[in-house]
Design a protein around this motif. Sequence first.
Motif, short mmCIF file in Angstrom:
data_model
loop_
_atom_site.label_atom_id
_atom_site.label_comp_id
_atom_site.label_asym_id
_atom_site.label_seq_id
_atom_site.Cartn_x
_atom_site.Cartn_y
_atom_site.Cartn_z
N PRO A 145 -4.48 26.90 3.47
CA PRO A 145 -3.72 26.49 4.64
C PRO A 145 -2.88 25.24 4.36
O PRO A 145 -3.26 24.40 3.52
CB PRO A 145 -4.79 26.20 5.70
N ALA A 146 -1.77 25.14 5.05
CA ALA A 146 -0.86 24.01 4.86
C ALA A 146 -1.56 22.68 5.08
O ALA A 146 -1.32 21.71 4.36
CB ALA A 146 0.35 24.14 5.78
N THR A 147 -2.44 22.61 6.05
CA THR A 147 -3.16 21.37 6.33
C THR A 147 -3.92 20.89 5.10
O THR A 147 -3.89 19.71 4.76
CB THR A 147 -4.14 21.56 7.51
N ASP A 148 -4.60 21.80 4.41
CA ASP A 148 -5.36 21.42 3.22
C ASP A 148 -4.44 20.95 2.10
O ASP A 148 -4.74 19.99 1.40
CB ASP A 148 -6.21 22.59 2.73
N VAL A 149 -3.33 21.64 1.92
CA VAL A 149 -2.38 21.28 0.87
C VAL A 149 -1.81 19.89 1.13
O VAL A 149 -1.78 19.03 0.24
CB VAL A 149 -1.24 22.33 0.76
N ILE A 150 -1.38 19.65 2.35
CA ILE A 150 -0.80 18.35 2.71
C ILE A 150 -1.84 17.25 2.59
O ILE A 150 -1.56 16.16 2.07
CB ILE A 150 -0.18 18.41 4.12
N ARG A 151 -3.06 17.51 3.05
CA ARG A 151 -4.12 16.52 2.96
C ARG A 151 -4.40 16.14 1.50
O ARG A 151 -4.58 14.98 1.16
CB ARG A 151 -5.39 17.07 3.63
N GLU A 152 -4.41 17.14 0.61
CA GLU A 152 -4.63 16.89 -0.81
C GLU A 152 -3.50 16.05 -1.40
O GLU A 152 -3.74 15.14 -2.20
CB GLU A 152 -4.76 18.21 -1.57
N LEU A 153 -2.27 16.35 -1.01
CA LEU A 153 -1.14 15.58 -1.51
C LEU A 153 -1.22 14.12 -1.05
O LEU A 153 -0.95 13.20 -1.82
CB LEU A 153 0.18 16.20 -1.05
N ILE A 154 -1.62 13.90 0.19
CA ILE A 154 -1.76 12.53 0.71
C ILE A 154 -2.85 11.79 -0.06
O ILE A 154 -2.68 10.63 -0.43
CB ILE A 154 -2.05 12.54 2.22
N ARG A 155 -3.96 12.47 -0.31
CA ARG A 155 -5.06 11.82 -1.06
C ARG A 155 -4.64 11.43 -2.47
O ARG A 155 -5.19 10.50 -3.03
CB ARG A 155 -6.26 12.76 -1.13
N SER A 156 -3.68 12.15 -3.04
CA SER A 156 -3.26 11.87 -4.41
C SER A 156 -2.23 10.74 -4.50
O SER A 156 -1.87 10.34 -5.61
CB SER A 156 -2.69 13.14 -5.06
N LEU A 157 -1.78 10.22 -3.38
CA LEU A 157 -0.79 9.14 -3.40
C LEU A 157 -1.40 7.89 -4.03
O LEU A 157 -2.51 7.49 -3.67
CB LEU A 157 -0.32 8.81 -1.98
N PRO A 158 -0.68 7.26 -4.96
CA PRO A 158 -1.21 6.04 -5.57
C PRO A 158 -1.07 4.86 -4.60
O PRO A 158 0.03 4.56 -4.14
CB PRO A 158 -0.32 5.84 -6.80
N ILE A 159 -2.19 4.27 -4.27
CA ILE A 159 -2.18 3.12 -3.36
C ILE A 159 -2.72 1.93 -4.13
O ILE A 159 -3.81 1.98 -4.69
CB ILE A 159 -3.08 3.38 -2.13
N GLN A 160 -1.96 0.86 -4.14
CA GLN A 160 -2.39 -0.35 -4.82
C GLN A 160 -3.03 -1.27 -3.79
O GLN A 160 -2.57 -1.37 -2.65
CB GLN A 160 -1.21 -1.04 -5.47
N GLU A 161 -4.07 -1.94 -4.20
CA GLU A 161 -4.74 -2.89 -3.33
C GLU A 161 -3.78 -4.03 -3.01
O GLU A 161 -3.11 -4.57 -3.89
CB GLU A 161 -6.00 -3.46 -3.99
N VAL A 162 -3.71 -4.39 -1.74
CA VAL A 162 -2.88 -5.52 -1.31
C VAL A 162 -3.75 -6.76 -1.36
O VAL A 162 -4.80 -6.82 -0.72
CB VAL A 162 -2.32 -5.29 0.10
N GLN A 163 -3.32 -7.74 -2.12
CA GLN A 163 -4.10 -8.97 -2.22
C GLN A 163 -3.80 -9.86 -1.03
O GLN A 163 -2.65 -9.94 -0.57
CB GLN A 163 -3.81 -9.70 -3.52
N ASN A 164 -4.82 -10.53 -0.53
CA ASN A 164 -4.67 -11.44 0.61
C ASN A 164 -3.81 -12.63 0.20
O ASN A 164 -4.13 -13.32 -0.76
CB ASN A 164 -6.06 -11.89 1.08
N ALA A 165 -2.73 -12.86 0.92
CA ALA A 165 -1.79 -13.94 0.58
C ALA A 165 -2.28 -15.30 1.06
O ALA A 165 -1.72 -16.32 0.72
CB ALA A 165 -0.42 -13.65 1.19
N ASN A 166 -3.30 -15.34 1.87
CA ASN A 166 -3.81 -16.62 2.40
C ASN A 166 -4.68 -17.34 1.43
O ASN A 166 -5.47 -16.98 0.75
CB ASN A 166 -4.56 -16.41 3.72
#
Length: 56
Positions: free
Chosen positions: A35-56
Amino acid sequence: MSIMNKKWAAKRLTINLTSSEAEKLEKYCSMTGRPATDVIRELIRSLPIQEVQNAN
């Protein structure tokens, strides 16, 4: 418990696709039997997300 019975803490999302994007998604889903929902969910999970460091 099967995955079909699993309750999702979900957020519904509506996206706008071009006709070629929609066609590509439909063809992929048809080819894979997924199903499209599963395909889209898998694509979102594969997105590279870098940790944002706290600027404070």
